[in-house]
Design a protein around this motif. Structure first.
Motif, PDB file in Angstrom:
ATOM      1  N   ALA A 133      47.553   4.907  60.127  1.00  0.00           N
ATOM      2  CA  ALA A 133      46.467   4.969  60.867  1.00  0.00           C
ATOM      3  C   ALA A 133      45.141   3.861  60.500  1.00  0.00           C
ATOM      4  O   ALA A 133      45.515   3.663  59.033  1.00  0.00           O
ATOM      5  CB  ALA A 133      45.473   6.412  61.121  1.00  0.00           C
ATOM      6  N   ALA A 163      41.968  21.276  58.398  1.00  0.00           N
ATOM      7  CA  ALA A 163      42.953  21.045  59.007  1.00  0.00           C
ATOM      8  C   ALA A 163      44.181  22.267  58.892  1.00  0.00           C
ATOM      9  O   ALA A 163      45.119  22.004  59.930  1.00  0.00           O
ATOM     10  CB  ALA A 163      43.636  19.944  58.726  1.00  0.00           C
ATOM     11  N   ARG A 209      39.422  11.412  58.308  1.00  0.00           N
ATOM     12  CA  ARG A 209      39.473  11.426  59.640  1.00  0.00           C
ATOM     13  C   ARG A 209      40.699  11.606  60.087  1.00  0.00           C
ATOM     14  O   ARG A 209      41.113  12.376  61.287  1.00  0.00           O
ATOM     15  CB  ARG A 209      38.671  10.134  60.068  1.00  0.00           C
ATOM     16  CG  ARG A 209      38.784   9.954  61.594  1.00  0.00           C
ATOM     17  CD  ARG A 209      37.558  10.623  62.395  1.00  0.00           C
ATOM     18  NE  ARG A 209      38.071  11.986  62.630  1.00  0.00           N
ATOM     19  CZ  ARG A 209      37.241  13.006  62.931  1.00  0.00           C
ATOM     20  NH1 ARG A 209      36.178  12.841  62.595  1.00  0.00           N
ATOM     21  NH2 ARG A 209      37.731  14.215  63.369  1.00  0.00           N
ATOM     22  N   THR A 210      41.778  10.999  59.731  1.00  0.00           N
ATOM     23  CA  THR A 210      43.103  10.780  59.963  1.00  0.00           C
ATOM     24  C   THR A 210      43.844  12.305  59.828  1.00  0.00           C
ATOM     25  O   THR A 210      44.726  13.002  60.841  1.00  0.00           O
ATOM     26  CB  THR A 210      44.107  10.029  59.171  1.00  0.00           C
ATOM     27  OG1 THR A 210      43.428   8.693  59.276  1.00  0.00           O
ATOM     28  CG2 THR A 210      45.778  10.312  59.624  1.00  0.00           C
ATOM     29  N   LEU A 231      41.989  15.310  60.192  1.00  0.00           N
ATOM     30  CA  LEU A 231      41.448  16.088  60.995  1.00  0.00           C
ATOM     31  C   LEU A 231      41.809  15.568  62.687  1.00  0.00           C
ATOM     32  O   LEU A 231      42.127  16.654  63.357  1.00  0.00           O
ATOM     33  CB  LEU A 231      40.193  15.933  61.137  1.00  0.00           C
ATOM     34  CG  LEU A 231      39.469  16.911  59.836  1.00  0.00           C
ATOM     35  CD1 LEU A 231      37.754  16.308  59.931  1.00  0.00           C
ATOM     36  CD2 LEU A 231      39.384  18.153  59.785  1.00  0.00           C
ATOM     37  N   ASP A 232      42.109  14.585  62.672  1.00  0.00           N
ATOM     38  CA  ASP A 232      42.837  14.078  64.228  1.00  0.00           C
ATOM     39  C   ASP A 232      44.482  14.332  64.114  1.00  0.00           C
ATOM     40  O   ASP A 232      44.674  14.565  65.263  1.00  0.00           O
ATOM     41  CB  ASP A 232      42.658  12.655  64.356  1.00  0.00           C
ATOM     42  CG  ASP A 232      41.231  11.956  64.271  1.00  0.00           C
ATOM     43  OD1 ASP A 232      40.284  13.080  64.683  1.00  0.00           O
ATOM     44  OD2 ASP A 232      41.108  11.044  64.277  1.00  0.00           O
ATOM     45  N   ALA A 233      44.989  14.533  63.079  1.00  0.00           N
ATOM     46  CA  ALA A 233      46.578  14.881  62.948  1.00  0.00           C
ATOM     47  C   ALA A 233      46.911  15.878  62.186  1.00  0.00           C
ATOM     48  O   ALA A 233      47.390  15.859  61.099  1.00  0.00           O
ATOM     49  CB  ALA A 233      47.538  13.499  62.825  1.00  0.00           C
ATOM     50  N   PRO A 234      46.231  17.271  62.362  1.00  0.00           N
ATOM     51  CA  PRO A 234      46.225  18.340  61.419  1.00  0.00           C
ATOM     52  C   PRO A 234      47.727  18.629  61.101  1.00  0.00           C
ATOM     53  O   PRO A 234      48.022  19.204  59.958  1.00  0.00           O
ATOM     54  CB  PRO A 234      45.797  19.523  62.103  1.00  0.00           C
ATOM     55  CG  PRO A 234      45.519  18.993  63.630  1.00  0.00           C
ATOM     56  CD  PRO A 234      45.438  17.636  63.681  1.00  0.00           C
ATOM     57  N   HIS A 262      41.011   2.781  60.797  1.00  0.00           N
ATOM     58  CA  HIS A 262      39.654   3.053  61.292  1.00  0.00           C
ATOM     59  C   HIS A 262      38.712   1.916  60.628  1.00  0.00           C
ATOM     60  O   HIS A 262      38.908   1.541  59.572  1.00  0.00           O
ATOM     61  CB  HIS A 262      39.377   4.291  60.429  1.00  0.00           C
ATOM     62  CG  HIS A 262      40.314   5.626  60.839  1.00  0.00           C
ATOM     63  ND1 HIS A 262      39.932   6.400  62.140  1.00  0.00           N
ATOM     64  CD2 HIS A 262      41.372   6.215  60.258  1.00  0.00           C
ATOM     65  CE1 HIS A 262      41.051   7.292  62.133  1.00  0.00           C
ATOM     66  NE2 HIS A 262      41.678   7.086  61.225  1.00  0.00           N
ATOM     67  N   VAL A 294      33.252  11.517  59.742  1.00  0.00           N
ATOM     68  CA  VAL A 294      33.686  12.654  59.663  1.00  0.00           C
ATOM     69  C   VAL A 294      32.512  13.893  59.875  1.00  0.00           C
ATOM     70  O   VAL A 294      32.345  14.442  59.041  1.00  0.00           O
ATOM     71  CB  VAL A 294      34.662  13.320  58.349  1.00  0.00           C
ATOM     72  CG1 VAL A 294      35.505  14.590  58.797  1.00  0.00           C
ATOM     73  CG2 VAL A 294      35.510  11.980  58.145  1.00  0.00           C
ATOM     74  N   ALA A 325      38.779  18.195  54.070  1.00  0.00           N
ATOM     75  CA  ALA A 325      39.295  17.913  55.781  1.00  0.00           C
ATOM     76  C   ALA A 325      40.710  18.582  55.609  1.00  0.00           C
ATOM     77  O   ALA A 325      41.124  19.365  56.768  1.00  0.00           O
ATOM     78  CB  ALA A 325      39.369  16.397  55.919  1.00  0.00           C
ATOM     79  N   GLU A 343      31.897  16.259  61.115  1.00  0.00           N
ATOM     80  CA  GLU A 343      32.379  17.774  61.277  1.00  0.00           C
ATOM     81  C   GLU A 343      31.906  18.339  59.592  1.00  0.00           C
ATOM     82  O   GLU A 343      31.783  19.489  59.629  1.00  0.00           O
ATOM     83  CB  GLU A 343      33.730  18.230  61.418  1.00  0.00           C
ATOM     84  CG  GLU A 343      34.297  17.505  62.744  1.00  0.00           C
ATOM     85  CD  GLU A 343      35.090  16.249  62.781  1.00  0.00           C
ATOM     86  OE1 GLU A 343      36.039  16.274  63.448  1.00  0.00           O
ATOM     87  OE2 GLU A 343      34.498  15.277  61.969  1.00  0.00           O
TER      88      GLU A 343
END
Length: 224
Positions: A199, A104, A73-74, A76-79, A201, A30, A100, A32
């Motif tokens: 998810a 998001a 991560r999940t 931020l990828d799927a806010p 990762h 992550v 996160a 970011e």
């Protein structure tokens, strides 16, 4: 560097302890987000054991654990999982998952943990990322969490009693309509059923805290 009290108690002393033994760095999965992180576990563990008599000497707040990285991560990828919702981050540690959720677009995020050092770490990490993040101290298990829409939990299935208590509470919350998302890096006491996988990762980590430089971690949604 300013000296750090051998027995920190005030918020300022706690923050000084964290700053003295960690350094800001991007989170591997992550990037970011940046956290105050320790590069070596043993010296930090020895410091906490020697200087913090009567407190938990496990510096969970000093590392981005694999389950937490996967969950962050999940999000931020799927806010849409948290955007506009009221979020509670259980056993927040460093605050990574809560940060996160805030990034998001969650309407409100509260980070919660028992360890007083987590309050210091969360405050420092929130400031580092330019995010306002309220902290709640104490054990929230069995709290109704009225008004909460989403509960997040990164890497909490590593200890038998904690995992059993947490899973029972998660299912109760899920039955009341709370979305419960947990990050799990294959810990021993993760639930064996009653969830959906959101998810998976491959998470860069460190042999300082894991048995390999990468771990597979999944994000699960607990069912009632």
């Amino acid at each position: 560097m300013a000296p750090v009290s051998a027995h920190p108690r005030t918020a300022e002393e706690l923050a000084a302890f964290v700053r003295a033994r960690t350094a800001p760095a991007p989170v591997p999965l992550v990037p970011e987000l940046r956290l105050y992180q320790a590069t070596e576990l043993t010296p930090l563990w020895h410091a906490t054991a020697a200087e913090l008599a009567g407190w938990d000497d496990s510096p969970y707040w000093a590392f981005p654990w694999a389950g937490g990285q996967a969950l962050a991560r999940t999000i931020l990828d799927a806010p849409a999982l948290v955007a506009g919702r009221r979020v509670f981050d259980f056993a927040t540690g460093s605050g990574l998952v809560a940060l996160a959720a805030a990034r998001a677009g969650a309407a409100e995020v509260v980070a919660c943990d028992l360890d007083p050092f987590c309050a210091a770490a969360v405050g420092l990490n929130a400031a580092l990322n330019g995010i306002a993040l309220p902290f709640r101290a104490g054990d929230p298990i069995d709290d109704r969490l009225d008004g909460v829409d989403v509960l997040l939990a990164g890497d909490v299935f590593y200890e038998r009693v904690l995992a059993a208590r947490a899973i029972a509470w998660f299912r109760t919350l899920a039955a009341r309509g709370v979305r419960v998302l947990a990050g799990d890096a294959g810990r021993a006491y993760a639930p064996g059923n009653g969830f959906t996988v959101r998810a998976v990762h491959v998470v860069p980590t460190t042999v300082e805290i894991e048995d390999a430089p990468v771990r597979s971690a999944r994000v699960i949604e607990l069912l009632p």
